[in-house]
Design a protein around this motif. Sequence first.
Motif, PDB file in Angstrom:
ATOM      1  N   HIS A   1       0.647  -1.410   0.028  1.00 35.40           N
ATOM      2  CA  HIS A   1       0.024   0.061  -0.059  1.00 35.40           C
ATOM      3  C   HIS A   1       0.873   1.219  -0.078  1.00 35.40           C
ATOM      4  N   SER A   2       2.092   1.014   0.380  1.00 32.44           N
ATOM      5  CA  SER A   2       2.838   2.468   0.715  1.00 32.44           C
ATOM      6  C   SER A   2       3.390   2.834  -0.769  1.00 32.44           C
ATOM      7  N   THR A   3       3.393   1.862  -1.770  1.00 31.00           N
ATOM      8  CA  THR A   3       3.527   2.088  -3.040  1.00 31.00           C
ATOM      9  C   THR A   3       2.693   2.956  -3.773  1.00 31.00           C
ATOM     10  N   VAL A   4       1.405   2.615  -3.469  1.00 33.50           N
ATOM     11  CA  VAL A   4       0.463   3.156  -3.808  1.00 33.50           C
ATOM     12  C   VAL A   4       0.060   4.685  -3.163  1.00 33.50           C
ATOM     13  N   MET A   5       0.495   4.685  -2.032  1.00 30.33           N
ATOM     14  CA  MET A   5       0.358   5.966  -1.476  1.00 30.33           C
ATOM     15  C   MET A   5       1.380   7.028  -2.189  1.00 30.33           C
ATOM     16  N   HIS A   6       2.312   6.424  -2.040  1.00 31.24           N
ATOM     17  CA  HIS A   6       3.515   7.337  -2.856  1.00 31.24           C
ATOM     18  C   HIS A   6       3.027   7.762  -4.232  1.00 31.24           C
ATOM     19  N   ALA A   7       2.390   6.837  -4.979  1.00 29.04           N
ATOM     20  CA  ALA A   7       2.137   7.559  -6.418  1.00 29.04           C
ATOM     21  C   ALA A   7       0.992   8.367  -6.240  1.00 29.04           C
ATOM     22  N   VAL A   8      -0.055   8.136  -5.663  1.00 26.76           N
ATOM     23  CA  VAL A   8      -1.192   8.910  -5.387  1.00 26.76           C
ATOM     24  C   VAL A   8      -0.648  10.356  -4.907  1.00 26.76           C
TER      25      VAL A   8
END
Length: 463
Positions: free
Chosen positions: A421-428
């Motif tokens: 999820h942290s990769t997604v948060m970074h992308a967002v």
Amino acid sequence: MSQEIWSDVLTYVRNNISEVEYHTWFAPVKTLGVREGSLVIGVRNSFAQEWFRKHYLGLLEDALRSLGAENPQVSFEVLPAVQEAMIMPEASSSPAVATPTPPPQPRPKPVPAPELSKVLNPKYTFENFVVGPNNNLAHAAALAVAESPGKAYNPLFIYGDVGLGKTHLMHAVGHYLAEKYPEKRIAYVSTETFTNELINSIRDDRTTQFRDRYRSVDLLLVDDIQFLARKERTQEEFFHTFNALYENHKQIILSSDRPPKDIQTLEGRLRSRFEWGLITDIQSPEFETRVAILKMNAEQANINIPQEVLELIARQVNTNIRELEGALMRVVAFSSLNNVPFSRTVASKALSNVFAPQEVQVEMPEVVRAAAQLFEVTTEQIKGTGRARDIVVPRQIAMYLIREMTEHSLPEIGQFFGRDHSTVMHAVNKVTEGIKRDEELAAQVSRLRRHLEGLHEAEAGNA
Ligand SMILES: Nc1ncnc2c1ncn2[C@@H]1O[C@H](COP(=O)(O)OP(=O)(O)OP(=O)(O)O)[C@@H](O)[C@H]1O
């Protein structure tokens, strides 16, 4: 699928005429299918043909209209004598076997107990069960139990909301066992039937036979065990049945709409027994699983339906699989009754009375597909691990738009992309910041968003 149309027509008819009339006229007829948009009904003789034309044509047309036919057509054909013999009412079937609306039949009293091993629905096998993240644990547990009955997990307790495949999995274990060990005795029963049979056996002084029947099986499948709540006598009887089977290492599988701890007024000793083995749940299926289920159903019925039509149906029905299958049948009925090929427009029309179009949601694969198209890369690249900038940017935009346009959580999005999820948060965060400064990025994101919204507006507009 014309059997399904026929079954819906009969249900409509039955709700609109008296039982006697229905039994006299509709029980003996059968459908000969849909030909060029017309529902062909086979009747016994020319007298019946005339009678149907005069008295039931309007009703049958109304029934088809209720299924979405715009210009309903019905015709009647006299059946050849040999076919007539085949339309005698079928022998009464077990409640577990899905059949088209059965014609009413006089009930013998007392009701004979169903033949235990003959109550499995032939459709409910492991081969016909689509495995997705929503049900993979329940599926694995059922498979383990099928392979080592009485040893792997006993009892196996499967819970979940209505229409999500609990009965299907139970029957699948039954089929597996029946095939591997034809001599094994298998019982499938709903808690309601178990209760009624118990009551009847007490009334008729046959409790010993009742006990013997249930305590002598190798596999006992009990559906909707939550209905044991507040039935003290049935709980008592079930407790002894459970013990007898368990002590003899016979497999027990139970289904319920909730876990044992939430079944009110269930005796403590039963609750604790239900918790002895494995408790597993089935959740609502994700979009991809829903599409796969529709695809399998269409293939089995030998109907070729374009992927985009299946996706549209899967978007409109997002919880109950029984309803999902019903929606597919509605689309098939609509297209065959109106004699039009499958398309998104046809599907939207067919479902417009039943499912509100505003409920349609953007789905993750759609966003990825749209991003891939805009940036001229492949969906595999977007979902892959490549770190080149021309892949990373579309990937981050896709993650951002999924977060913005769907209800999915960060971990769910991460799982879809095979990341955490942290990769997604970074992308967002990256895209959120990026569009404030970078006009080109902002334009690309807004173009994609409009494209995705447009897809669904078109659907709503068509409906
Ligand atoms: N994973 C799946 N793959 C294919 N078909 C499925 C799947 N899950 C459910 N179905 C189909 O959905 C329909 C409803 O399933 P089922 O009757 O097993 O639901 P249930 O959870 O027992 O519901 P209820 O609580 O109403 O008894 C059936 O036609 C079944 O074949």
